[in-house]
Scaffold this motif. Structure first.
Motif, PDB file in Angstrom:
ATOM      1  N   GLY A  13       0.818  -1.198   0.000  1.00  0.00           N
ATOM      2  CA  GLY A  13       0.000   0.000   0.000  1.00  0.00           C
ATOM      3  C   GLY A  13       0.856   1.255   0.000  1.00  0.00           C
ATOM      4  N   PRO A  14       0.224   2.407   0.105  1.00  0.00           N
ATOM      5  CA  PRO A  14       0.967   3.667  -0.004  1.00  0.00           C
ATOM      6  C   PRO A  14       1.864   3.981   1.195  1.00  0.00           C
ATOM      7  CG  PRO A  14      -1.332   4.098   0.506  1.00  0.00           C
ATOM      8  CD  PRO A  14      -1.208   2.622   0.256  1.00  0.00           C
ATOM      9  N   ASP A  15       1.570   3.420   2.369  1.00  0.00           N
ATOM     10  CA  ASP A  15       2.370   3.680   3.565  1.00  0.00           C
ATOM     11  C   ASP A  15       3.058   2.391   3.995  1.00  0.00           C
ATOM     12  OD1 ASP A  15       3.501   4.420   5.938  1.00  0.00           O
ATOM     13  OD2 ASP A  15       1.658   5.145   6.861  1.00  0.00           O
ATOM     14  N   PRO A  16       4.351   2.224   3.677  1.00  0.00           N
ATOM     15  CA  PRO A  16       5.056   0.975   3.989  1.00  0.00           C
ATOM     16  C   PRO A  16       5.725   0.950   5.360  1.00  0.00           C
ATOM     17  CG  PRO A  16       6.469   2.343   2.656  1.00  0.00           C
ATOM     18  CD  PRO A  16       5.173   3.113   2.857  1.00  0.00           C
ATOM     19  N   THR A  17       5.351   1.861   6.261  1.00  0.00           N
ATOM     20  CA  THR A  17       6.024   1.924   7.560  1.00  0.00           C
ATOM     21  C   THR A  17       5.674   0.715   8.423  1.00  0.00           C
ATOM     22  OG1 THR A  17       4.247   3.299   8.437  1.00  0.00           O
ATOM     23  CG2 THR A  17       6.194   4.440   7.593  1.00  0.00           C
ATOM     24  N   LEU A  18       6.710   0.114   9.014  1.00  0.00           N
ATOM     25  CA  LEU A  18       6.555  -1.083   9.838  1.00  0.00           C
ATOM     26  C   LEU A  18       7.382  -0.921  11.102  1.00  0.00           C
ATOM     27  CD1 LEU A  18       5.826  -4.126  10.362  1.00  0.00           C
ATOM     28  CD2 LEU A  18       7.826  -4.701   8.986  1.00  0.00           C
ATOM     29  N   GLY A  32      13.860  -7.653  10.589  1.00  0.00           N
ATOM     30  CA  GLY A  32      13.923  -6.307   9.997  1.00  0.00           C
ATOM     31  C   GLY A  32      14.484  -6.333   8.589  1.00  0.00           C
ATOM     32  N   ARG A  33      15.594  -7.041   8.400  1.00  0.00           N
ATOM     33  CA  ARG A  33      16.191  -7.150   7.055  1.00  0.00           C
ATOM     34  C   ARG A  33      15.230  -7.836   6.082  1.00  0.00           C
ATOM     35  NH1 ARG A  33      20.869  -8.470  10.012  1.00  0.00           N
ATOM     36  NH2 ARG A  33      20.529 -10.691   9.618  1.00  0.00           N
ATOM     37  N   ALA A  34      14.592  -8.909   6.543  1.00  0.00           N
ATOM     38  CA  ALA A  34      13.668  -9.651   5.682  1.00  0.00           C
ATOM     39  C   ALA A  34      12.474  -8.789   5.271  1.00  0.00           C
ATOM     40  CB  ALA A  34      13.189 -10.913   6.391  1.00  0.00           C
ATOM     41  N   MET A  35      11.974  -7.976   6.188  1.00  0.00           N
ATOM     42  CA  MET A  35      10.826  -7.122   5.865  1.00  0.00           C
ATOM     43  C   MET A  35      11.227  -5.967   4.949  1.00  0.00           C
ATOM     44  SD  MET A  35       8.066  -8.403   7.189  1.00  0.00           S
ATOM     45  CE  MET A  35       8.669 -10.032   6.843  1.00  0.00           C
ATOM     46  N   GLU A  36      12.457  -5.480   5.090  1.00  0.00           N
ATOM     47  CA  GLU A  36      12.951  -4.435   4.182  1.00  0.00           C
ATOM     48  C   GLU A  36      13.045  -4.962   2.758  1.00  0.00           C
ATOM     49  OE1 GLU A  36      16.589  -3.147   6.048  1.00  0.00           O
ATOM     50  OE2 GLU A  36      15.542  -1.561   7.163  1.00  0.00           O
ATOM     51  N   THR A  37      13.497  -6.220   2.582  1.00  0.00           N
ATOM     52  CA  THR A  37      13.594  -6.785   1.233  1.00  0.00           C
ATOM     53  C   THR A  37      12.216  -6.999   0.611  1.00  0.00           C
ATOM     54  OG1 THR A  37      13.645  -9.080   1.991  1.00  0.00           O
ATOM     55  CG2 THR A  37      15.771  -7.960   1.724  1.00  0.00           C
ATOM     56  N   ARG A  38      11.192  -7.051   1.450  1.00  0.00           N
ATOM     57  CA  ARG A  38       9.822  -7.207   0.952  1.00  0.00           C
ATOM     58  C   ARG A  38       9.132  -5.861   0.709  1.00  0.00           C
ATOM     59  NH1 ARG A  38      11.194 -11.675   3.650  1.00  0.00           N
ATOM     60  NH2 ARG A  38      10.267 -13.671   3.084  1.00  0.00           N
ATOM     61  N   MET A  44      12.837  -0.305  14.282  1.00  0.00           N
ATOM     62  CA  MET A  44      12.926  -1.379  15.271  1.00  0.00           C
ATOM     63  C   MET A  44      13.026  -0.831  16.690  1.00  0.00           C
ATOM     64  SD  MET A  44      15.413  -4.115  13.410  1.00  0.00           S
ATOM     65  CE  MET A  44      16.255  -3.200  12.129  1.00  0.00           C
ATOM     66  N   SER A  45      12.483  -1.595  17.617  1.00  0.00           N
ATOM     67  CA  SER A  45      12.507  -1.234  19.029  1.00  0.00           C
ATOM     68  C   SER A  45      12.676  -2.505  19.850  1.00  0.00           C
ATOM     69  CB  SER A  45      11.197  -0.543  19.391  1.00  0.00           C
ATOM     70  OG  SER A  45      11.141  -0.282  20.757  1.00  0.00           O
TER      71      SER A  45
END
Length: 187
Positions: A13-18, A32-38, A44-45
């Motif tokens: 979607g338009p807002d990819p913030t995770l 985190g790395r895996a989600m960035e590649t997707r 991260m916290s």
């Protein structure tokens, strides 16, 4: 960008913030790395306090939150995010899965509840709800001990995690209940 990454990015979607909240640092970095590649923009916290601060300053569109963290309960982050951004999609992860906390997580705004160890594909599918149809029924149904444990957990959650009130409602000695709650769930 490969076709697979490009497809994943359009599904987000338009807002990819995770926001990822987990106190297991190696797991947090891998996820985190895996989600960035997707295609996600990952923040991260490692604590409830830091997760709450990030939710208050800039609530993300997506979040993956561990249930038990060193400084508290991840459900506090889920609740705060749902208040700030009701459309956010949250997945709760835990190594201590039980029905009562899963129900509580969903009531607070989570869209799914996964037991650890969950891989990046499971998390991605849960966030975007890309699974087709209903989950298959379990091959091995719960044991009687597990059903008892789940009932105790449900009453414990209904009593706002008050051990004395839970023991009174279950007609059980408080110390016995404390010993049961301290153990992992039976299989």
């Amino acid at each position: 960008m490969t076709d697979n990454e490009n497809t994943a990015n359009t599904d987000i979607g338009p807002d990819p913030t995770l926001l990822l909240v987990d106190d297991d640092a190696p797991f947090l970095r891998r996820l985190g790395r895996a989600m960035e590649t997707r295609g996600f923009t990952v923040d991260m916290s490692e604590s409830v306090a830091d997760g709450l601060a990030k939710v208050k300053s800039q609530p993300p569109a997506y979040a993956v939150v561990d249930l038990r963290l060193e400084d508290g309960n991840g459900l506090d982050v889920v609740s705060a995010l749902h208040e700030k951004r009701p459309d956010a999609k949250v997945v709760v992860l835990t190594g201590y899965g039980n029905i009562a906390t899963a129900v509580t997580a969903v009531k607070l705004g989570a869209i799914d509840y996964l037991s650890k160890p969950a891989d990046a594909d499971d998390v991605f599918n849960a966030l975007l709800n890309t699974s087709n149809g209903k989950a298959p029924p379990p091959e091995n149904p719960m044991s009687a001990d597990r059903v008892r444990w789940e009932h105790i957990q449900r009453v414990y959650e209904a009593c706002d995690r008050n051990v004395s009130e839970t023991a009174r409602r279950l007609n059980m000695h408080r110390r016995t209940l404390q010993r049961i709650l301290a153990k992992r769930a039976p299989r």
